[in-house]
Design an enzyme around this catalytic site. Structure first.
Site, PDB file in Angstrom:
ATOM      1  N   LYS A  76       0.912  -1.441   0.034  1.00 13.26           N
ATOM      2  CA  LYS A  76      -0.030  -0.389  -0.125  1.00 13.26           C
ATOM      3  C   LYS A  76       1.044   1.164   0.699  1.00 13.26           C
ATOM      4  O   LYS A  76       2.048   0.735   0.154  1.00 13.26           O
ATOM      5  CB  LYS A  76      -0.726  -0.187   1.402  1.00 13.26           C
ATOM      6  N   TYR A  90     -12.360  -2.064  -3.423  1.00 13.22           N
ATOM      7  CA  TYR A  90     -13.009  -2.098  -2.077  1.00 13.22           C
ATOM      8  C   TYR A  90     -14.197  -2.124  -2.181  1.00 13.22           C
ATOM      9  O   TYR A  90     -15.239  -1.666  -1.154  1.00 13.22           O
ATOM     10  CB  TYR A  90     -12.066  -1.237  -1.118  1.00 13.22           C
ATOM     11  N   ASN A 118      -1.950  -0.047   6.885  1.00 11.84           N
ATOM     12  CA  ASN A 118      -1.205  -1.172   7.691  1.00 11.84           C
ATOM     13  C   ASN A 118      -0.554  -2.309   6.786  1.00 11.84           C
ATOM     14  O   ASN A 118      -0.382  -3.561   6.693  1.00 11.84           O
ATOM     15  CB  ASN A 118      -2.345  -1.918   8.185  1.00 11.84           C
ATOM     16  N   HIS A 121      -2.409  -5.602   1.699  1.00  2.55           N
ATOM     17  CA  HIS A 121      -3.365  -5.939   1.299  1.00  2.55           C
ATOM     18  C   HIS A 121      -3.374  -7.488   0.792  1.00  2.55           C
ATOM     19  O   HIS A 121      -2.460  -7.786   0.626  1.00  2.55           O
ATOM     20  CB  HIS A 121      -4.055  -5.656   0.295  1.00  2.55           C
ATOM     21  N   GLU A 177     -10.020 -10.358  -6.886  1.00  3.73           N
ATOM     22  CA  GLU A 177      -8.713  -9.008  -7.418  1.00  3.73           C
ATOM     23  C   GLU A 177      -8.172  -9.183  -7.924  1.00  3.73           C
ATOM     24  O   GLU A 177      -7.596  -8.381  -8.718  1.00  3.73           O
ATOM     25  CB  GLU A 177      -8.481 -10.044  -5.386  1.00  3.73           C
TER      26      GLU A 177
HETATM   27  P1  CMP Z   1      -6.837  -4.624   3.748  1.00  9.51           P
HETATM   28  O1  CMP Z   1      -6.716  -5.451   4.693  1.00  9.51           O
HETATM   29  O2  CMP Z   1      -6.413  -4.039   2.406  1.00  9.51           O
HETATM   30  O3  CMP Z   1      -8.844  -4.989   4.442  1.00  9.51           O
HETATM   31  C1  CMP Z   1      -9.777  -3.272   3.939  1.00  9.51           C
HETATM   32  C2  CMP Z   1      -9.158  -2.180   4.358  1.00  9.51           C
HETATM   33  O4  CMP Z   1     -10.081  -1.232   5.053  1.00  9.51           O
HETATM   34  C3  CMP Z   1      -8.313  -3.050   5.582  1.00  9.51           C
HETATM   35  O5  CMP Z   1      -6.530  -3.220   5.492  1.00  9.51           O
HETATM   36  C4  CMP Z   1      -7.558  -1.325   6.110  1.00  9.51           C
HETATM   37  O6  CMP Z   1      -6.441  -0.586   5.472  1.00  9.51           O
HETATM   38  C5  CMP Z   1      -9.473  -0.698   6.239  1.00  9.51           C
HETATM   39  N1  CMP Z   1      -9.736  -1.013   7.579  1.00  9.51           N
HETATM   40  C6  CMP Z   1     -10.169  -1.828   7.815  1.00  9.51           C
HETATM   41  N2  CMP Z   1     -10.965  -1.871   9.216  1.00  9.51           N
HETATM   42  C7  CMP Z   1     -10.259  -0.374   8.849  1.00  9.51           C
HETATM   43  C8  CMP Z   1     -11.302   0.980  10.495  1.00  9.51           C
HETATM   44  N3  CMP Z   1     -11.739   1.067  11.422  1.00  9.51           N
HETATM   45  N4  CMP Z   1     -11.234   2.052  10.342  1.00  9.51           N
HETATM   46  C9  CMP Z   1      -9.459   2.023   9.498  1.00  9.51           C
HETATM   47  N5  CMP Z   1      -9.514   1.570   8.266  1.00  9.51           N
HETATM   48  C10 CMP Z   1      -9.931   0.491   8.310  1.00  9.51           C
END
Ligand code: CMP
Length: 138
Positions: free
Chosen positions: A11, A51, A114, A117, A128
């Site tokens: 990311k 998403y 984070n 993904h 995906e």
């Molecule tokens: P990802 O695994 O890419 O899947 C969905 C993404 O949404 C997740 O990683 C985070 O980057 C984001 N995400 C999931 N939960 C939250 C949350 N509670 N608040 C903000 N971002 C979130």
């Protein structure tokens, strides 16, 4: 056990930290083969489409903002049990809660930023992978 393909995205936060090479190295050390890789600065439409499953969530607009904040690197990885094994390697969604030594703990910051993904099911991996690499059969 069967060979699987999974989709990962390194990311914008991790790319911005110059962690791209180190994260790819971890994937390779863990036995994943890189089947396809590209760098893309997602538009709003591309991020929303990827998403779409989260479109009703309260964090959706922040997530789209984050994912369009800089270039990201979608990749297709392959190995036996790739989908589950990659999710173990990266750790839980919230980087602040992820186990020591996981990619998200080492390179991410919080539940949104984070670092990576990873697909969470065979069905989602198919969607995906196809989203970024329509020529690759899953
Ligand atoms: P990802 O695994 O890419 O899947 C969905 C993404 O949404 C997740 O990683 C985070 O980057 C984001 N995400 C999931 N939960 C939250 C949350 N509670 N608040 C903000 N971002 C979130």
């Amino acid at each position: 056990m069967t060979t699987q393909k999974t989709l990962t995205i390194i990311k914008p936060d991790a790319v911005g930290k110059n962690a791209l090479g180190e994260i790819i190295h971890r994937f390779e050390l863990a036995g994943f083969r890189i089947v396809a890789m590209t760098m893309e600065h997602l538009t709003r439409e591309r991020a929303e489409g990827f998403y779409q499953v989260h479109s009703e969530r309260p964090f959706f607009s922040e997530l789209v903002e984050f994912m369009t904040s800089g270039p990201c690197v979608p990749m297709v990885l392959e190995k036996e049990n790739a989908i589950a094994d990659l999710r173990i390697l990266i750790g839980v969604t919230d980087s602040a809660q992820a186990a020591p030594g996981t990619v998200r703990q080492n390179f991410g910051t919080d539940i949104q930023c984070n670092a990576v993904h990873a697909s969470d099911s065979v069905e989602n991996a198919r969607f995906e992978v196809n989203y970024f690499f329509p020529d690759i059969k899953v």
